[in-house]
Design a protein around this motif. Sequence first.
Motif, PDB file in Angstrom:
ATOM      1  N   LEU A  11       1.212   5.602   0.178  1.00 56.96           N
ATOM      2  CA  LEU A  11       0.705   6.940   0.454  1.00 56.96           C
ATOM      3  C   LEU A  11       1.634   7.914  -0.257  1.00 56.96           C
TER       4      LEU A  11
ATOM      5  N   SER B 254       2.387   8.123  -8.024  1.00 54.65           N
ATOM      6  CA  SER B 254       1.215   7.237  -7.906  1.00 54.65           C
ATOM      7  C   SER B 254       0.983   6.452  -9.197  1.00 54.65           C
TER       8      SER B 254
ATOM      9  N   SER C  31      -4.472  10.790  10.431  1.00 55.46           N
ATOM     10  CA  SER C  31      -4.601   9.489   9.780  1.00 55.46           C
ATOM     11  C   SER C  31      -4.334   8.346  10.753  1.00 55.46           C
TER      12      SER C  31
ATOM     13  N   LYS D  98      -6.813   6.569  -5.110  1.00 52.89           N
ATOM     14  CA  LYS D  98      -7.773   7.400  -4.380  1.00 52.89           C
ATOM     15  C   LYS D  98      -7.057   8.702  -4.034  1.00 52.89           C
ATOM     16  N   THR D  99      -7.803   9.773  -3.889  1.00 43.67           N
ATOM     17  CA  THR D  99      -7.200  11.069  -3.571  1.00 43.67           C
ATOM     18  C   THR D  99      -7.860  11.701  -2.355  1.00 43.67           C
ATOM     19  N   VAL D 100      -7.084  12.544  -1.681  1.00 42.08           N
ATOM     20  CA  VAL D 100      -7.591  13.354  -0.584  1.00 42.08           C
ATOM     21  C   VAL D 100      -7.022  14.759  -0.766  1.00 42.08           C
TER      22      VAL D 100
ATOM     23  N   LEU E 141      -3.008   5.969  -2.173  1.00 40.58           N
ATOM     24  CA  LEU E 141      -3.701   7.174  -1.739  1.00 40.58           C
ATOM     25  C   LEU E 141      -2.793   8.366  -1.996  1.00 40.58           C
TER      26      LEU E 141
ATOM     27  N   SER F  33       0.866  -1.176   0.000  1.00 40.40           N
ATOM     28  CA  SER F  33       0.000   0.000   0.000  1.00 40.40           C
ATOM     29  C   SER F  33       0.903   1.226   0.000  1.00 40.40           C
TER      30      SER F  33
ATOM     31  N   ASN G 152      -3.484  -0.415  -3.871  1.00 41.33           N
ATOM     32  CA  ASN G 152      -3.874   0.436  -2.755  1.00 41.33           C
ATOM     33  C   ASN G 152      -2.978   1.674  -2.726  1.00 41.33           C
TER      34      ASN G 152
ATOM     35  N   GLN H 259      -4.521   5.096   9.186  1.00 47.67           N
ATOM     36  CA  GLN H 259      -4.219   4.032   8.224  1.00 47.67           C
ATOM     37  C   GLN H 259      -2.711   3.803   8.147  1.00 47.67           C
TER      38      GLN H 259
END
Length: 181
Positions: free
Chosen positions: A48, A58, A107, A94-96, A70, A46, A68, A109
């Motif tokens: 980040l 990414s 966070s 996925k984005t934030v 982010l 995963s 996975n 995670q």
Amino acid sequence: MRIISGQFKGRKIQAPKQLPVRPTTDMAKEALFNILNNRYYFDDISVLDLFSGTGNISYEFASRGTENILAVDANFGCIKFINKTAEDFDMPIKTVKSDVFKFLENSKQQFTIIFADPPYDFGLEAFAKIPEFVFNNKLLEEDGLLIVEHSKHTDLSKLDYYNLSKSYGGNTFSFFEAAKK
């Protein structure tokens, strides 16, 4: 920018000129992924991606099979571009949209790899906050790795959890990890 390897190898991605970004060079990116390829199976991890900008890092992970991912960035234009590119290529990113430090503070995670590419003009104090938040909040899995990209003129070797640095042209990657037990 282009994707170096994997399913989308050779595909070029053109970011809008108005984005406030400095994408990682192809040479530096290829060297980084050669290091990571010797340590991880990309489909088992995963990721980040902090200060994700264009999403360059990414996309590289997604192209190599990482499911996975982010991406976090404070700039709405960057997040919008990453979302569109991920959709166009059918990538599991996925984005934030968030201030990176607020995200790290809140966070819960955990990730195998955390990659951070903050502005090169960050002061040492700002750079130091990244490993501080990551390790104090236990955001890395066991055997996880924090990678911070920075200018070759910045020395992060005195920061907690620092392991080593590798330089490629004007780019340097500093690697941080928890002490082995």
